[in-house]
Design a protein around this motif. Sequence first.
Motif, mmCIF file in Angstrom:
data_model
loop_
_atom_site.group_PDB
_atom_site.id
_atom_site.type_symbol
_atom_site.label_atom_id
_atom_site.label_comp_id
_atom_site.label_asym_id
_atom_site.label_seq_id
_atom_site.Cartn_x
_atom_site.Cartn_y
_atom_site.Cartn_z
ATOM 1 N N ALA A 1 -38.060 -15.917 22.025
ATOM 2 C CA ALA A 1 -38.354 -17.145 22.772
ATOM 3 C C ALA A 1 -39.852 -17.338 22.986
ATOM 4 N N VAL A 2 -40.636 -16.257 22.905
ATOM 5 C CA VAL A 2 -42.090 -16.383 23.115
ATOM 6 C C VAL A 2 -42.745 -17.224 22.024
ATOM 7 N N PRO A 3 -42.609 -16.862 20.727
ATOM 8 C CA PRO A 3 -43.194 -17.740 19.703
ATOM 9 C C PRO A 3 -42.542 -19.112 19.670
ATOM 10 N N CYS B 1 -50.436 -24.890 12.966
ATOM 11 C CA CYS B 1 -50.463 -23.656 13.760
ATOM 12 C C CYS B 1 -49.084 -23.339 14.328
ATOM 13 N N ALA B 2 -48.353 -24.379 14.744
ATOM 14 C CA ALA B 2 -46.993 -24.172 15.249
ATOM 15 C C ALA B 2 -46.106 -23.576 14.161
ATOM 16 N N LEU B 3 -46.297 -24.067 12.952
ATOM 17 C CA LEU B 3 -45.538 -23.538 11.818
ATOM 18 C C LEU B 3 -45.866 -22.069 11.576
ATOM 19 N N LEU B 4 -47.149 -21.728 11.659
ATOM 20 C CA LEU B 4 -47.578 -20.345 11.475
ATOM 21 C C LEU B 4 -46.989 -19.445 12.556
ATOM 22 N N VAL B 5 -46.978 -19.941 13.789
ATOM 23 C CA VAL B 5 -46.393 -19.166 14.895
ATOM 24 C C VAL B 5 -44.907 -18.938 14.647
ATOM 25 N N GLY C 1 -44.706 -15.312 13.640
ATOM 26 C CA GLY C 1 -44.215 -14.750 14.892
ATOM 27 C C GLY C 1 -42.759 -14.349 14.810
ATOM 28 N N GLY C 2 -41.961 -15.174 14.127
ATOM 29 C CA GLY C 2 -40.548 -14.839 13.972
ATOM 30 C C GLY C 2 -40.340 -13.571 13.172
ATOM 31 N N ARG C 3 -41.126 -13.423 12.115
ATOM 32 C CA ARG C 3 -40.977 -12.219 11.307
ATOM 33 C C ARG C 3 -41.439 -10.982 12.073
#
Length: 395
Positions: free
Chosen positions: A149-151, A176-180, A184-186
């Motif tokens: 939930a953080v990213p 940047c949201a896409l990168l997060v 971030g998900g990985r």
Amino acid sequence: MTPARRLRDVVPVHAGHRVTMFEIFFDLVFVFSITRVVAYLEEDRTAAAPVQGVVLLLLLWWAWSAFTWLGNRVRADRGFIKLGMVAAMAGLFLAGVVAPGAWQDDGGPLDAPLVLALAFAGVRVTYVLLFRAAARDDARLRMQIAIDAVPQTVSAVLLVTGALLGGTDQTVLWSCALLVDYAGGRLTSGYRGWRVISTGHFVERHGLVVIIAFGETLVSAGTGAGDHVMRWPAVAAGSLGFLLAATLWSAYSARLSGAAGDVLAAASARRRAELARDGYVLGHAPLVVGIVAVALGLRLLLAGVDDGGAAGWAASAALAGGAALYLLALELFRWLLLREVHVVPLLGVLALVDVTVGAHSGPPLLVLSLTTAVVVAVVAVEQVAALLPGVRVSR
């Protein structure tokens, strides 16, 4: 069982669970949304449009992937999970409706970029709440969702902020949201709380969304013919477009999808989740981008096939470049699941790049013919080689 109890129920899936009709409906809404990106790219011919289109596609793919994992954990067509899925579908549908205005505030009563950002945020909140309910008996999964939930939250804030700022700032913040989301998900998946319960469901769900996307590609391309459908160039171009889409689909479905599914099923629980993350969530993303690019290219070429002019960079790059990206993505998927790379499709990628560069000044029918010829040749060689013992097509 009372209606109230049935509504509260969360029904876990089993190892033999398959895709439900309700999930196919969800996939149709998702594919509608990604084909609306074609409309955006057709209208906006600025230099930033391709980047913005890819950002939109990958944001939509991330949202769809999240609910694929949910449907592999609990029944998506039961109880309040179904109600939540309907709410998520409404958000994805709304995102598709306003997608052509994703970077355009026309001064109307509704700000399309902000509506789109809020739709994405709403879909994310729905996903987290539903998955939290689905994990009520699994402490490790609950912790994984809390970490994830953080990213998700950071990304949603970036989306809304970018929509409010608009212009270049929006492109930067949404990128940047896409990168997060993806990085971030990985990274957070390293906690290893995710599990693939039914490999058949997971593989089938991705295969179905690919074929539905190809179906919508043909619909989108067909509308590009306009009123010229009774003239032979349009008929020839439409036939070639169908052959191209069918051949690209067969490259995925003939052997690769089944072999990858077998590897996924044979893997350990921990390794299976990693393969599903890398090969399907991440590995299928460029496949979808390639399909949408082919749809755009077909639409543009069919619209101009009877005008007597040149195909142009936009149409040739979308068609041949999209097909090249698709073949390249298939090899990435093959490597991630099977640890093989086939040489012939890579040669096809180089040939398609050459078509993009060398044929853009030619007529639309030439670009479409050359692109289709390359793809058909690649897939034919692959299929024949697979049938001949002792022929090595990989390394």
